[in-house]
Every structure is written in C-alpha cells, then in structure tokens.
Design a protein around this motif. Structure first.
Motif, PDB file in Angstrom:
ATOM      1  N   UNK A  14       7.176   0.101 -16.861  1.00  0.00           N
ATOM      2  CA  UNK A  14       7.189   0.731 -18.361  1.00  0.00           C
ATOM      3  C   UNK A  14       5.883   0.775 -18.914  1.00  0.00           C
ATOM      4  N   UNK A  15       5.197  -0.183 -18.743  1.00  0.00           N
ATOM      5  CA  UNK A  15       3.758  -0.463 -19.287  1.00  0.00           C
ATOM      6  C   UNK A  15       2.810   0.545 -18.695  1.00  0.00           C
ATOM      7  N   UNK A  16       2.996   0.900 -17.443  1.00  0.00           N
ATOM      8  CA  UNK A  16       2.053   1.789 -16.919  1.00  0.00           C
ATOM      9  C   UNK A  16       2.471   3.404 -17.307  1.00  0.00           C
ATOM     10  N   UNK A  17       3.783   3.684 -17.610  1.00  0.00           N
ATOM     11  CA  UNK A  17       4.186   4.782 -17.951  1.00  0.00           C
ATOM     12  C   UNK A  17       3.628   5.102 -19.262  1.00  0.00           C
ATOM     13  N   UNK A  18       3.741   4.070 -20.418  1.00  0.00           N
ATOM     14  CA  UNK A  18       3.203   4.205 -21.694  1.00  0.00           C
ATOM     15  C   UNK A  18       1.500   4.247 -21.733  1.00  0.00           C
ATOM     16  N   UNK A  19       0.905   3.664 -20.978  1.00  0.00           N
ATOM     17  CA  UNK A  19      -0.492   3.713 -20.753  1.00  0.00           C
ATOM     18  C   UNK A  19      -0.915   5.042 -20.180  1.00  0.00           C
ATOM     19  N   UNK A  20      -0.004   5.628 -19.251  1.00  0.00           N
ATOM     20  CA  UNK A  20      -0.173   6.914 -18.580  1.00  0.00           C
ATOM     21  C   UNK A  20      -0.222   7.956 -19.633  1.00  0.00           C
ATOM     22  N   UNK A  21       0.947   7.892 -20.503  1.00  0.00           N
ATOM     23  CA  UNK A  21       1.222   8.864 -21.548  1.00  0.00           C
ATOM     24  C   UNK A  21      -0.117   8.967 -22.580  1.00  0.00           C
ATOM     25  N   UNK A  22      -0.401   8.014 -22.975  1.00  0.00           N
ATOM     26  CA  UNK A  22      -1.541   7.684 -23.751  1.00  0.00           C
ATOM     27  C   UNK A  22      -3.031   8.196 -23.089  1.00  0.00           C
ATOM     28  N   UNK A  23      -3.118   7.866 -21.840  1.00  0.00           N
ATOM     29  CA  UNK A  23      -4.123   8.416 -21.107  1.00  0.00           C
ATOM     30  C   UNK A  23      -4.449   9.845 -21.379  1.00  0.00           C
ATOM     31  N   UNK A  24      -3.237  10.559 -20.857  1.00  0.00           N
ATOM     32  CA  UNK A  24      -3.107  11.754 -20.905  1.00  0.00           C
ATOM     33  C   UNK A  24      -3.431  12.558 -22.181  1.00  0.00           C
ATOM     34  N   UNK A  25      -2.892  11.906 -23.254  1.00  0.00           N
ATOM     35  CA  UNK A  25      -3.205  12.547 -24.693  1.00  0.00           C
ATOM     36  C   UNK A  25      -4.851  12.440 -24.820  1.00  0.00           C
ATOM     37  N   UNK A  26      -5.148  11.146 -24.451  1.00  0.00           N
ATOM     38  CA  UNK A  26      -6.682  10.844 -24.720  1.00  0.00           C
ATOM     39  C   UNK A  26      -7.672  11.930 -24.052  1.00  0.00           C
ATOM     40  N   UNK A  27      -7.203  12.201 -22.675  1.00  0.00           N
ATOM     41  CA  UNK A  27      -8.042  13.237 -21.907  1.00  0.00           C
ATOM     42  C   UNK A  27      -7.819  14.480 -22.539  1.00  0.00           C
ATOM     43  N   UNK A  28      -6.590  14.846 -22.948  1.00  0.00           N
ATOM     44  CA  UNK A  28      -6.442  16.136 -23.832  1.00  0.00           C
ATOM     45  C   UNK A  28      -7.537  16.087 -24.813  1.00  0.00           C
TER      46      UNK A  28
END
Lengths: 665, 282
Positions: free
Chosen positions: A344-358
C-alpha cells in the motif's frame, strides 16, 4: 542535467517501477492481496494519503489563483502557474489513487450518472470531477503558449481561455471551498468511529481553514523545491509575505480547533495523557503551533532555511492530520488494528512519484516558472583540445532511469507475498469456543463398544451409561458437530508427572492453535480405497464391460458418474453398515469411533459367521484391528514434549532401526 | 409506514443451534465461511456469513445481522445509490451500481456490511432480509428455520406491540427495553432480551439520532456556499478591480494635472488634454 535532479528522478523512477509491478498484483488478485484492509478498516492509506491528503496538498491552486485574480495581488503572479500545475497534477493523482482503492474501479464514472445527493461522498466526487476540468482549463493556456501550438486555431482558443480566466478562477474557488470542507464532512456520519478529539460538528470548517493554510505553505514548499533542483532564484520577498499570511490562517485554525474542543467540553481528554491526546497535541504542534511561532519571527521568514522548515512542518503536519482522521483515530473493535502493508505504501509513493515526474517534465517543457527550467546541457562527446572522441558514459540518463525502473519492478516482484502472486486465501481463524453439553457415555454390558450421546429428556438407556460433560466441536464449520470427551482425552494422553495440556494446547508458540484431531488420529486419513480398475476390466471382459459401470454414455467416464460399488457388490455391504447421525436435532456427526466401529465391526462379524474357514479366527475380536503393535504405533504418533528427530516423526517398524534407536544414550 | 416489515428477536428463547445461519447460507448461496483477517473468530460476520450468533457468557445467544434501519446510514452514505431502503422494510444492494468505495462500511453504526476482500471483483455483502422471499409473501429463511420461535416476522408496529406485551407479561425475565425501537431512528430488526444488548451498537449514547441527519446538516449548506462564495468572490473581484481602475485613473489624472501645472507655469491657455483622457477611460 544537474546531479541533484538526476538522483531525484532516478529515485522517482524506481518508485514508479515498483508501482507498475504492484498494479498487476492489485488488479489481478484484488484488494486483499496487496492491502491490509479488513472489514474493521474499510478505508486505509490510499484514501487517507492519496485522496484526503492529496486534495488538501493541492489547495495551493485555488488559494493563489484567488489571491492574484480576485484580490488583485499582482506581485504573486509568478507563483500562480506552478501552484495551478501542482493542483492539477495533485487531482490527477487523486483520481489515479482512487483507481487502486475502489473495489470496482471501472464503475468510477457511476456518480456522474447515478446521483445521490444525500451522500457527502457524492458531493466530493462531483466537485473533484468538475474542479479537475476547471484546473485543466486554467492550466491549458500555459500549454497552448508553447510554440508547438502556433496554429491560428490554437491561438483563438488561447484567447478565449484567457478571457475566461476570472469565471474559471471563481468557479475553482467555489468548488474547492465545497470539497475541501466536504472531505471533513465525510466523517460527520461516523460519530461512533472517530475519536472525539477529531470528530467535531464543524469538522468541515476545520478542514477548509487548514486546507487554505496548507495551500499557502505548499506553494512556498514547491518554489523552494524547484529552486533547489533547478537553481531558480528564490522569491524570498513573496514567500515571506505568504508565510505571514499562512501564519495568520494557521493561528485561526488553532483557535478554531481548540475553541471547538472547549465548546464541546472534550478539552480534558486532550490533556489526559492517553495515546490519542499525545497524538492530538503533537499533531497540532507540528502542523500549526511550531510553524506559526517560527513564521512570526522576521529573521526566520526571510531566510530560505526557515521557510523550508516551516513549510515542511506544516505539510507533514497536515498530512498527518488527514491520516489521523481517516485511519489512526478511528475506533475499531478490540483486537482489530490496521497498519498499511508495504505494498500500500509503495503504491501511494509510486503515484506521488509519477505526479512529481510529470511536474518536472512539464516544468522543463513549458513556461511554468518565470525562468524556464534548465534542461539537459549537452556534454561534449569529444575532447575539444585533442578532438579525440571521449568514451561514452556507461549509462546515459534515460538509460539510468529505465534501469532504476526495471530493478525496482524486479525487486517488488521478488518480495511479493504469496497471496499477491497466487491469489488470496481466507485467513485461518480460530473457531468459536466450543459448546459444552451434558452427555452420556453408553457402553454395552461387555464394555466393548462405547458411544457418546447428548443427554436429552426421555431417553431410554438400556446400556450402562455414565453422565459426562462433552464438547460439541465443529472443526470444518459444515454445521455438523462431533461430540468430544475432554476428560477422557486428558486421562488417555496424560504423562505421569507432567502437564499434558500441551500435547494439544501448545499455545506457548506464537500464532499457535490447539492440535486438530487428525494430528493424533492420523489413521483417520489412511487410504482405504482399494478399487482396482484394471482387475475390473479383466473380470468384465475388457471393453464389453465398460457400460456395466459407466452406464451413461453422455457423461464423462469418471468415478463420480460411475455406478456405485455397492450396487454390484450387494453381498459385501453388511446390514446396518451405514451410520446414521444419532442426534439429528443437534446436527451432530457420528464420532470417529462410532463411525469406524459401525462400519467395520458389523461386516467383520458377518464375514466370520458366513465363511469362517476363509477368515482369521480373531476377525470379529478387538485385536483384529487393535493389535498391540497398532496401538503402540498410534502412541508414537502422538506429539510429545520431547524434541523430535526425523526417525520419531515417521516411526519405523523396522526392528533393526528400532534396535539402533534404543541403543542411543 | 404501515406496510414496513421487520423481525423481532427474543434472545431469551434462542438456544444457539444456528439453524438460522444454515438456512441463511442455503437461501443466499453463501457457501463455506471465508473469514477475513482481523476477524476475531470464524463465527463473526463475514462476506459469506450474513448473520451470526454471538455467544455471551451464561448461555446467552444473540443473533447479529443487518438491522435494516428505518433511516439507514449506509443508504445515505452510498455515493451512487447502490443501497436502497425499500418501503417493505429491507435495505437492499444493487451490485451493478456499486463502485466499491466502502463508505457504507464506515458509516454503518452497527458495523454490519462486509466486503469480498479476496476477490478481484468485490461486492458489499450483507443481509437483505430475504427480499425475494418477501416479494412472494414468505417470511425470511432464518425466521422460518428457527425451531424455538425465537424470531418472529411481521409488521413493525405489531412487533413493537408484541415486544412490549412480552416484557410486561414477564417483567422479571426481560430487560425492559426494546432494542431497535428508537436506536438511530429505529430499526426493522428489533430485540427483546434478558441481558443488555448495548454491546451490539458501537456507541449507545447517540441520543437515538439518525446518522443521515448528521451529514445532512453539512450537505444542506451546499447551495448557500455556492451562491455565497460565488457572490463574495465575484463581488470582491468587482470592487477591487474597480478600486484599482479608479486608482489607476487617479494616478493618470494626477500625472496630467501635474503636467498641466508644469505647463501652466509656462503656458496658461491649455485645458483640453484632461478631457480627452477622461473620455478614453470611460
């Protein structure tokens, strides 16, 4: 590209790689495979962090747009575009996060069709959807300014959009006011679950005010962020003023929050030293009190480090507040807790990371900041002095990102738990406390057969009976219980001078349950099927005989569809060999001993009466089955306290190994 | 609601034989128990166990199931109207509408709805008061299966009368309270009991207020906020914009006056430029 940015992007790409692998597991095997959610914790990290905190963090968009366009504070204009971009990407991340969290994400469009205006969540959904569109329109001029959209048609659209700025900004403010506050209203319906320090009839006001403050601090956080990574000039003058305004709003928040506690009379519980009170006080300190105390100092306000500390504190504190409301301060039934799984934690971080990359990508491509972000300064591929070609870098930056992505995905795949790979199995749960009933032990006069029965009124008892206290055990939850004589088991298993409970109830081990019956009664599962297909084929003249058993031509030729053995071998089924349940009313199954005795003994007796010459003389007597050796073998199977050796686990009947074992000291 | 039906459970008659649970499982095709993590015992409610019996010390058996509240929190919470309260009594679930947000599970004051955590197309699972059977005029399967007549089915008003009659007829046997008569705005599944059943609700001291009212208090402010906030922002924009325009005009005018004054010291007969600027600004 500078070194800091490369490192940041590599880390973000790694998180996105992990997200990609977890996406497969999440949608293949469902929520249970990847999350720690349960019926006691229907909402977890994905709602708390991705949705509730995500929306709050994106509040900078409407606050800054309002400041500049409505209140005419033109000097903040340089901060508007990044704030709107953050808001837009934040809301996209919220929508993506919801895709993971919803049980049936392909129904995510349903609120637009099936309106239910009594639901706070419906209001939130509609506002978020509309606001996402508004944000897209607010940000689109930045995209359309790019030289790529030089066509007159795009220029026309740009003109219209720019003219619509004010209505869009006002619509954005109205929508934000509604759903920033409604995220708090969501919990109005849970007075039974949310702790009184967080549950408040004005929780929506608190959510709105905190979102405004958080929006301001988030704007300064992201300008410091991009200044750190792109080397922009920090607009200290603007951020200092923003900090001052945020301090005012945060003070308002603290006053409201504490005032609400006083009015409701729950202030004492904020100071009583319980873990909730500690949580509440530390949350309030981090999200508001410390930042306000710091921001009121001119020296702090005017220094980059001071602003960074304040904005990070507020951001973390407000995210913490949303987590507390949605997860931590929720009452759950005793013994049922929730802590997010690493997935769960990694999915949340992953979504935030994708947004940051965008965000980083768009900042590099478009004119979001006054100074365009510096991108990829090309390094010379040859030495300008000697004109010799230089060795190419082992990994160009894009390749480095791909590598991070792949390594992270592989690592996640390797560490996926069993459930996430092969599908979820329900957890093994201890069965209910068994029901105790008054029962009877019936013996016939010779004492050879014993039977347990439930004591009911008006039962005729021809046999010798003893009153017993029995347990009704339904181990496989099929609704049928077995009568279990606990006292007799204690007597039978007890080892002199030693506590024998541990034989079955070895509860000193973590996560241990008591032994199931079959762990001692292992012969319950000994194979008894002696059917030989080939010998039947021989006896029934090969292929001619198939239809004798497989009578239905259309059915598959399996054991289930074949004629039952007893239909041909009628003489081999003894009279009364089928055990009927003695107490139908209690849905009680025959005990193991009852079943075995009724099935075997009757047939043995009949065989020795009919064909005495072909049967062993003791066939109908106890020692036919219960020979001394057999009982000894059963004894060996009973788990004991002594440390087992491999030879203990599988008791060998080989006299040589037996003798060898005895020789050991 | 004269036609609203309900169940009255008399826990003093229940022997805990679980015939009702077997009947419920058979009627609804629930299959074997699939207990989910976090569940205390296998006998608790789960996605495959819509009703259960809680064993209390002293040989007391208390049935637990959806109460089919008159003003259900789950129905008001449901974002797409997948949960509905029928006039006949049952709260039913439409799996074709549900999007799986699980807000209903958070909202239910009794913590009843369960979820298919182990499936990749999960649904909310809860008792539907055998709604298809009711449509055919038959009582729910559990009521029919009870050998001790510990549950009776009927119109809610008659059940309340019957409950009070039982309590009055046997005041020593029963706790003088009908659980579900007023709790959370009243429920269709009610209890009379010889032990206190306050443990069944999460929090018994909510003044019998129905939960939908709590969120409606905030929701009814929405139109006001839209109009108020919209007007406030548009008004602020207009006022500030006007003030800024006036300030700009004034600055312009002052500049011109200054210019004129400067010019006036040299040349007294020039007054036209001020008028032209005013015309331009209007």
């Amino acid at each position: 590209m500078n070194r800091r940015l490369t490192i940041l992007k590599t880390i973000l790409w790694a998180f996105v790689g992990g997200l990609a692998m977890l996406t497969v597991a999440r949608f293949w095997h469902g929520l249970g495979a990847t999350t720690n959610l349960s019926d006691a914790a229907p909402w977890g990290l994905w709602i708390a962090l991705d949705v509730m905190a995500g929306v709050a963090l994106a509040a900078g968009g409407f606050v800054l747009a309002g400041t500049v366009y409505v209140f005419g504070r033109e000097r903040y204009r340089p901060l508007v575009r990044p704030a709107i971009l953050t808001a837009f990407l934040g809301y996209v991340a919220v929508a993506v996060g919801l895709f993971y969290d919803l049980g049936l994400p392909w129904h995510i469009w349903h609120p637009m069709v099936y309106w239910q205006h009594h639901s706070v969540l419906f209001e939130v959904a509609m506002c978020v959807i509309t606001y996402l569109a508004v944000l897209a329109l607010e940000f689109s001029p930045v995209v359309l300014e790019h030289p790529m959209f030089g066509h007159p048609m795009f220029r026309g659209i740009l003109k219209v959009l720019k003219r619509a700025t004010i209505p869009l900004v006002i619509a954005g403010i109205v929508l934000s006011t509604l759903h920033q506050s409604s995220l708090g209203s969501l919990f109005l319906i849970t007075p039974h679950r949310l702790h009184p320090l967080w549950y408040s009839p004005i929780i929506y006001v608190l959510f709105f005010v905190s979102a405004v403050a958080l929006g301001m601090m988030m704007v300064s956080f992201e300008s410091l962020f991009s200044a750190f990574f792109y080397g922009h000039k920090v607009r200290k003058d603007l951020l200092a003023n923003l900090g001052k305004a945020a301090a005012v709003v945060l003070t308002m928040y603290v006053v409201l929050r504490v005032g609400d506690l006083i009015v409701r009379g729950v202030l004492p519980s904020a100071l009583d030293g319980s873990w909730q009170s500690v949580l509440f006080i530390s949350e309030l300190l981090v999200c508001a009190v410390i930042p306000v105390a710091l921001l009121l100092k001119r020296r702090v306000r005017n220094s980059v480090a001071g602003l960074a500390v304040c904005s990070i504190l507020t951001v973390l504190g407000m995210v913490w507040n949303r987590l507390n409301v949605a997860i931590v301060a929720i009452n759950r039934p005793a013994g049922m807790s929730y802590f997010p799984s690493w997935m769960e934690l990694l999915v949340s971080l992953g979504v935030i990371s994708a947004a940051t990359l965008s965000f980083l990508y768009l900042v590099e491509q478009l004119k979001v900041y006054e100074e365009r972000a510096r991108t990829f300064p090309r390094k010379p591929s040859y030495d300008p002095a000697s004109l010799h070609a230089l060795a190419p870098y082992a990994l160009s930056t894009p390749r480095r990102f791909s590598l991070a992505f792949v390594i992270a995905a592989t690592l996640v795949a390797y560490f996926l738990p069993r459930d996430a790979v092969l599908g979820v199995r329900p957890t093994r749960t201890p069965v209910d406390a068994v029901r105790a009933v008054d029962g009877l032990l019936r013996e016939d006069r010779e004492g050879t057969t014993k039977r347990l029965d439930i004591l009911t009124a008006g039962v005729d008892t021809p046999e010798v009976t003893k009153r017993k206290r029995l347990f009704m055990i339904d181990g496989n939850r099929d609704g049928n219980t077995v009568l279990f004589d606990h006292a007799a088991h204690i007597k039978r298993i007890s080892i002199p001078g030693r506590d024998s409970c541990g034989t079955c109830h070895h509860l000193n081990m973590p996560l241990d349950r008591n032994s199931s019956c079959s762990e001692c009664h292992r012969d319950m599962y000994e194979p008894t099927d002696i059917f030989s297909h080939s010998s039947h084929v021989r006896k029934l003249n090969g292929n001619d005989g198939c239809t004798r058993c497989h009578s239905d031509n259309s059915a598959a030729k399996t054991r289930d569809t074949a004629t039952a053995c007893s239909e041909c071998h009628t003489e081999e089924v003894a009279q009364g060999a089928f055990v009927t349940s003695p107490g139908a009313r209690w849905r009680e199954a025959p005990g193991y001993m009852d079943a075995m005795h009724a099935l075997c003994v009757t047939c043995h007796q009949k065989t020795i009466e009919n064909t005495p010459e072909r049967a062993p003389t003791n066939l109908a007597r106890c020692d036919a089955c219960h020979n001394v050796d057999h009982v000894a073998r059963l004894r060996e199977m009973i788990p004991s306290h002594k440390k087992m050796t491999p030879s203990d686990t599988f008791p060998s009947r080989n006299p040589i190994s037996q003798a060898g074992r005895n020789k050991q000291p | 609601m004269r036609s609203s039906k309900g169940i009255l459970i008399d826990t003093s008659l229940c022997t805990g034989c679980e015939e009702c649970i077997v009947a419920c499982k058979k009627e609804n095709g629930l299959g074997k128990d699939r207990p989910w993590r976090g569940q205390g015992t296998i006998g608790e409610l789960s996605a495959s166990r819509w009703s259960t019996i809680i064993r209390k010390p002293g040989g007391h058996y208390v049935r637990n199931q959806c109460r089919h509240c008159l003003e259900p929190a789950c129905v008001s919470a449901c974002i797409v109207g997948a949960l509905k309260k029928l006039p006949e009594g049952p709260v039913v679930y439409d799996e074709n509408r549900c999007m799986g947000c699980r807000y209903c599970m958070l909202a239910c004051p009794y913590g009843v709805p369960r979820y298919d955590w182990d499936r990749n197309t999960p649904l909310v699972q809860k008792c539907k008061l055998c709604e298809p059977r009711l449509a055919k005029g038959r009582p729910p399967a559990c009521v029919e299966a009870c050998p001790e007549k510990a549950m009776i089915f009927g119109g809610r008003d008659e059940l309340i009368t019957e409950a009070h009659r039982r309590i009055q007829a046997n005041p020593n046997r029963y706790v003088p309270h009908v659980w579900g008569e007023t709790e959370f705005g009243g429920t269709a599944v009610m209890y009379v009991s010889n032990i206190s059943l306050d443990f069944l609700a999460w929090k018994p001291d909510t003044d019998d207020k129905s939960f939908p009212e709590l969120s409606w208090a905030a929701l009814k402010k929405v139109p006001g906020i839209v109009v108020g906030m919209g007007t406030l922002m548009a008004g602020t924009y207009w006022i500030i914009g006007r003030r800024m325009r006036l300030a700009a005009m004034e600055a312009e005018a002052n500049k011109h006056v200054k210019e004129l004054e400067e010019r006036g010291t040299t040349n007294d007969s020039a007054n036209e430029p001020e008028e032209t600027t005013d015309g331009k600004n209007e």
